[in-house]
Design an enzyme around this catalytic site. Structure first.
Site, PDB file in Angstrom:
ATOM      1  N   SER A  10       1.044  -1.236  -0.073  1.00 21.76           N
ATOM      2  CA  SER A  10      -0.017   0.144   0.107  1.00 21.76           C
ATOM      3  C   SER A  10       0.948   1.227   0.051  1.00 21.76           C
ATOM      4  O   SER A  10       0.498   2.308   0.538  1.00 21.76           O
ATOM      5  CB  SER A  10      -1.001  -0.088   1.204  1.00 21.76           C
ATOM      6  OG  SER A  10      -0.257   0.125   2.357  1.00 21.76           O
ATOM      7  N   GLY A  11       1.968   1.284  -0.416  1.00 17.78           N
ATOM      8  CA  GLY A  11       2.837   2.293  -1.034  1.00 17.78           C
ATOM      9  C   GLY A  11       2.263   2.996  -2.079  1.00 17.78           C
ATOM     10  O   GLY A  11       1.379   2.803  -2.777  1.00 17.78           O
ATOM     11  N   ALA A  13       3.033   3.215  -4.998  1.00 19.30           N
ATOM     12  CA  ALA A  13       2.920   2.443  -6.461  1.00 19.30           C
ATOM     13  C   ALA A  13       1.739   1.653  -6.438  1.00 19.30           C
ATOM     14  O   ALA A  13       0.867   1.635  -7.416  1.00 19.30           O
ATOM     15  CB  ALA A  13       4.217   1.673  -6.797  1.00 19.30           C
ATOM     16  N   THR A  40       7.006   4.895   1.482  1.00 19.14           N
ATOM     17  CA  THR A  40       6.410   6.138   0.957  1.00 19.14           C
ATOM     18  C   THR A  40       6.148   7.054   2.079  1.00 19.14           C
ATOM     19  O   THR A  40       6.631   8.401   1.918  1.00 19.14           O
ATOM     20  CB  THR A  40       5.190   6.000  -0.032  1.00 19.14           C
ATOM     21  OG1 THR A  40       5.350   5.100  -0.968  1.00 19.14           O
ATOM     22  CG2 THR A  40       4.389   7.210  -0.659  1.00 19.14           C
ATOM     23  N   ALA A  43       9.172   8.917   3.050  1.00 17.02           N
ATOM     24  CA  ALA A  43       9.942   9.746   2.359  1.00 17.02           C
ATOM     25  C   ALA A  43       9.728  11.227   2.699  1.00 17.02           C
ATOM     26  O   ALA A  43       8.578  11.903   2.457  1.00 17.02           O
ATOM     27  CB  ALA A  43       9.366   9.454   0.646  1.00 17.02           C
ATOM     28  N   GLY A  45      12.453  14.030   1.100  1.00 20.33           N
ATOM     29  CA  GLY A  45      12.930  15.004   0.135  1.00 20.33           C
ATOM     30  C   GLY A  45      11.728  15.588  -0.744  1.00 20.33           C
ATOM     31  O   GLY A  45      11.571  16.542  -1.046  1.00 20.33           O
ATOM     32  N   GLY A  46      11.290  14.523  -1.727  1.00 23.83           N
ATOM     33  CA  GLY A  46      10.456  14.982  -2.706  1.00 23.83           C
ATOM     34  C   GLY A  46      10.313  14.170  -4.045  1.00 23.83           C
ATOM     35  O   GLY A  46      10.777  12.813  -3.964  1.00 23.83           O
ATOM     36  N   GLU A 110      18.907  18.346  -4.791  1.00 23.02           N
ATOM     37  CA  GLU A 110      19.457  17.246  -4.145  1.00 23.02           C
ATOM     38  C   GLU A 110      20.903  16.645  -4.828  1.00 23.02           C
ATOM     39  O   GLU A 110      21.039  17.067  -6.074  1.00 23.02           O
ATOM     40  CB  GLU A 110      18.414  16.192  -4.106  1.00 23.02           C
ATOM     41  CG  GLU A 110      17.317  16.733  -2.987  1.00 23.02           C
ATOM     42  CD  GLU A 110      16.352  15.359  -2.519  1.00 23.02           C
ATOM     43  OE1 GLU A 110      15.969  15.049  -1.434  1.00 23.02           O
ATOM     44  OE2 GLU A 110      15.831  15.125  -3.624  1.00 23.02           O
ATOM     45  N   ARG A 272      25.149  10.081  -3.654  1.00 20.23           N
ATOM     46  CA  ARG A 272      25.010   9.579  -2.256  1.00 20.23           C
ATOM     47  C   ARG A 272      26.165   8.460  -1.952  1.00 20.23           C
ATOM     48  O   ARG A 272      26.607   8.430  -0.785  1.00 20.23           O
ATOM     49  CB  ARG A 272      23.888   8.830  -2.097  1.00 20.23           C
ATOM     50  CG  ARG A 272      22.555   9.860  -1.911  1.00 20.23           C
ATOM     51  CD  ARG A 272      21.457   9.280  -1.786  1.00 20.23           C
ATOM     52  NE  ARG A 272      20.351  10.212  -1.676  1.00 20.23           N
ATOM     53  CZ  ARG A 272      19.060  10.111  -1.772  1.00 20.23           C
ATOM     54  NH1 ARG A 272      18.379   8.829  -1.517  1.00 20.23           N
ATOM     55  NH2 ARG A 272      18.214  10.778  -1.889  1.00 20.23           N
ATOM     56  N   HIS A 330      18.980   2.536   2.944  1.00 22.54           N
ATOM     57  CA  HIS A 330      17.869   3.499   2.636  1.00 22.54           C
ATOM     58  C   HIS A 330      17.024   2.788   1.310  1.00 22.54           C
ATOM     59  O   HIS A 330      15.953   2.794   1.283  1.00 22.54           O
ATOM     60  CB  HIS A 330      18.493   4.782   1.888  1.00 22.54           C
ATOM     61  CG  HIS A 330      17.453   5.874   1.779  1.00 22.54           C
ATOM     62  ND1 HIS A 330      16.601   6.217   2.676  1.00 22.54           N
ATOM     63  CD2 HIS A 330      17.151   6.528   0.519  1.00 22.54           C
ATOM     64  CE1 HIS A 330      15.744   7.176   2.056  1.00 22.54           C
ATOM     65  NE2 HIS A 330      16.360   7.269   0.831  1.00 22.54           N
ATOM     66  N   ARG A 365      20.988   5.274  -7.537  1.00 23.57           N
ATOM     67  CA  ARG A 365      19.695   6.117  -7.767  1.00 23.57           C
ATOM     68  C   ARG A 365      19.811   7.371  -7.690  1.00 23.57           C
ATOM     69  O   ARG A 365      20.371   8.063  -6.541  1.00 23.57           O
ATOM     70  CB  ARG A 365      18.497   5.642  -6.963  1.00 23.57           C
ATOM     71  CG  ARG A 365      17.066   6.480  -7.007  1.00 23.57           C
ATOM     72  CD  ARG A 365      16.171   5.882  -6.054  1.00 23.57           C
ATOM     73  NE  ARG A 365      16.563   6.024  -4.670  1.00 23.57           N
ATOM     74  CZ  ARG A 365      15.950   7.046  -3.920  1.00 23.57           C
ATOM     75  NH1 ARG A 365      15.145   8.042  -4.478  1.00 23.57           N
ATOM     76  NH2 ARG A 365      16.286   6.972  -2.522  1.00 23.57           N
ATOM     77  N   SER A 370      12.713   8.111  -6.951  1.00 21.12           N
ATOM     78  CA  SER A 370      11.966   6.841  -6.612  1.00 21.12           C
ATOM     79  C   SER A 370      10.309   6.946  -6.653  1.00 21.12           C
ATOM     80  O   SER A 370       9.519   5.910  -7.171  1.00 21.12           O
ATOM     81  CB  SER A 370      12.360   6.239  -5.456  1.00 21.12           C
ATOM     82  OG  SER A 370      12.480   7.267  -4.554  1.00 21.12           O
TER      83      SER A 370
HETATM   84  C1  SIN Z   1      15.942  12.376   1.226  1.00 17.85           C
HETATM   85  O1  SIN Z   1      14.985  13.308   1.475  1.00 17.85           O
HETATM   86  O2  SIN Z   1      16.912  12.508   1.307  1.00 17.85           O
HETATM   87  C2  SIN Z   1      15.377  11.210   0.548  1.00 17.85           C
HETATM   88  C3  SIN Z   1      15.071  11.354  -0.706  1.00 17.85           C
HETATM   89  C4  SIN Z   1      15.255  10.110  -1.639  1.00 17.85           C
HETATM   90  O3  SIN Z   1      15.750   9.013  -1.069  1.00 17.85           O
HETATM   91  O4  SIN Z   1      15.172  10.202  -2.891  1.00 17.85           O
END
Ligand code: SIN
Length: 520
Positions: A10-11, A13, A40, A43, A45-46, A110, A272, A330, A365, A370
């Site tokens: 249930s994320g 996707a 999800t 999450a 960042g965005g 990012e 990363r 992660h 990634r 994602s």
């Molecule tokens: C984050 O907010 O640093 C994670 C975002 C991600 O993994 O794409």
């Protein structure tokens, strides 16, 4: 029980696919906890998409492929980047609200992005998406959600998937759900590592189930370690979003010295893998901190309210204190091999989201790709969904009964803890042949200990640990096989990238209980 579409997970996707196909047929979603408990939801960042006039699809493709370190599938990446704006319109239609500035969507940057293109909802983007989608799901009369239901295994007939066997956890009952098409959207695997940003549910169930059903699984050695998670004794490895670095936070060592520019000219916004390895090595000489204090209290509280609140619980005020950080598992770049429509190598079995290997990420990634990948490919898959409605709901084959059992939990807890510790120590950020040999032996031993429980029936804990061991085995075997360093996979015994021999994917397939390895 019968349905047209059976969605496991249930994320973002699974929910997006369910909402899109509900017009065509009846949907059942099974999820092992509550609907909102998913990667999800965490999450921060965005979601990366081209919206600026001075940005371009070409540049998004270039950044994704660069970070993917030679193994991204360029055709699939192109689809991802081109369909990005449509995916955002789709999310807006479900009521998702992204932050705005002067009436324009606010964009952040990012690691690995050559410009700001990440849309976000404060520092809780995933939660905003999950909540909006869940509200729409709850309103739909064509979608039924079974919470606290654990998918044990896929049911196969004539080599196609016809549904899944489910354990109703609260009532301790098994049931089979038969479907015209079954969809795995079970998310990631982070919880097989001792240190992770992922919730307890991220145990790789979908990947393990798909493997047992004969699906191809690819790129499993590429586990992404997020560089900055809270590093405080007694605190979980809570994610300190990369968006802090995107907004100007810097990394400093115990002497207060900024060190990243000495390793990569992108500094704190390098990919990363580079930052994670650098911090991992710096930590041998003392703590490493993230410093965002110079941005001012007003800005920090407005932009990162949730991270501020969470850190306060552990006596870190990010407006006035340095934030102690360390890397943690992660995201898995590999998974169930699919095409752009989510089709796996098993008939009538689709997969979307983190449990898949679409080819977008390759060996690493790009941040915030994602959520986008989940929406783009589950939407494309939904466009083809009508085709599955012609499938008969198959008469159930003679099923071997699975019994629920109250299996002793202490030994299972020990097995889980040993697995998670060993994966962190032996197949973590920095790998060697010697350590991975140890892990392979450890996995054989853990499997033997698990076999003792097998005969008496199953419970959720046992099933999850079995899946965790299966996934750990795939990661270790792939990492052991790849004799080079690339993207997230780094070995001190093979520290360089070897395009001549290793510009290829490691793929697994299980036939008659035997694991076969081949290259694609
Ligand atoms: C984050 O907010 O640093 C994670 C975002 C991600 O993994 O794409």
């Amino acid at each position: 029980m019968n349905t047209d579409f059976l969605v496991v997970g249930s994320g973002i996707a699974g929910l997006n696919f369910a909402l899109k196909v509900a017009n065509y047929g009846r949907v059942i979603i099974v999820t092992k906890k509550e609907i909102m408990e998913s990667n999800t939801n965490l999450a921060q960042g965005g979601i990366a998409t081209v919206t600026r006039k001075d940005d371009s699809v070409q540049l998004h493709i270039k950044d994704t492929v660069n970070v993917g370190s030679g193994l991204s599938n360029k055709r699939i990446v192109k689809i991802l980047a081109e369909k990005g704006p449509e995916a955002i319109r789709n999310l807006l239609s479900f009521g998702v609200k992204f932050d705005k500035e002067n009436d324009e969507l606010h964009l952040t940057t990012e690691g690995g992005h050559s410009m700001a293109r990440v849309l976000h909802s404060g520092d809780s983007t995933g939660r905003e998406i999950e909540q909006s989608m869940t509200e729409s799901i709850r309103k739909s009369k064509d979608i039924e959600v079974f919470e606290d239901c654990f998918a044990i295994d896929l049911i196969l007939k004539n080599t196609g998937c016809i549904g899944a066997r489910i354990l109703d956890i609260k009532n301790r009952k098994m049931c089979d759900i038969f479907a015209r098409v079954t969809i795995l959207a079970t998310g990631g695997i982070g919880y097989i590592y001792q240190n992770t940003t992922n919730p307890e549910i991220a145990t790789g169930d979908g990947i393990a189930m798909a493997l047992r059903a004969g699906a191809k699984i690819e790129d499993m050695e590429f586990v992404q370690f997020h560089p900055t998670t809270l590093n405080k004794l007694g605190a979980p490895h809570f994610l300190i979003s990369e968006a802090l670095r995107g907004e100007g936070a810097i990394l400093v060592n115990a002497r207060g010295e900024r060190f990243m520019l000495g390793y990569d000219n992108m500094g704190e916004l390098a990919p990363r893998d580079i930052i994670s390895r650098t911090i991992f090595n710096e930590l041998k000489n003392g703590p490493v901190y993230l410093d965002i204090r110079h941005k001012g209290k007003g800005f920090i509280l407005d932009r990162f309210p949730m991270i501020h609140q969470e850190c306060l619980k552990y006596d870190v005020d990010i407006t006035t204190d340095l934030i102690p950080v360390s890397p943690a598992a992660h995201y898995i770049c590999g998974g169930i091999k699919t095409n752009e429509y989510g089709e796996t190598t098993v008939a009538n079995l689709l997969a979307f989201g983190e449990c898949t290997c679409t080819g977008v990420h390759g060996a690493n990634r790009l941040a915030s790709n994602s959520l986008l990948e989940s929406v783009v490919f589950s939407s494309l898959g939904a466009q083809k969904a009508k085709n599955y409605l012609k499938n008969e709901i198959e008469a159930p084959p003679q099923q071997k009964e699975t019994a629920f059992a109250n299996i002793e939990t202490q030994e299972l807890n020990y097995i889980k803890a040993e697995l998670r510790n060993a994966m962190w120590d032996y197949v973590g950020i920095i790998r060697t042949e010697e350590k991975m040999d140890l892990m392979l032996r450890k996995l054989e031993h853990l499997n033997r200990r698990l076999d003792v429980f097998g005969g008496t029936g199953v419970n959720t804990q046992f099933l999850e640990i079995k899946n965790m061991v299966t996934v750990a085995n795939l990661i270790t075997k792939a990492a052991h096989t790849r004799k080079e360093s690339r993207g997230t996979h780094y070995r001190t015994d093979y520290p360089t990238t070897d395009d001549k021999n290793w510009l290829k994917h490691i793929c697994f397939e299980q036939r008659e209980e035997k694991l076969h390895t081949f290259f694609t």
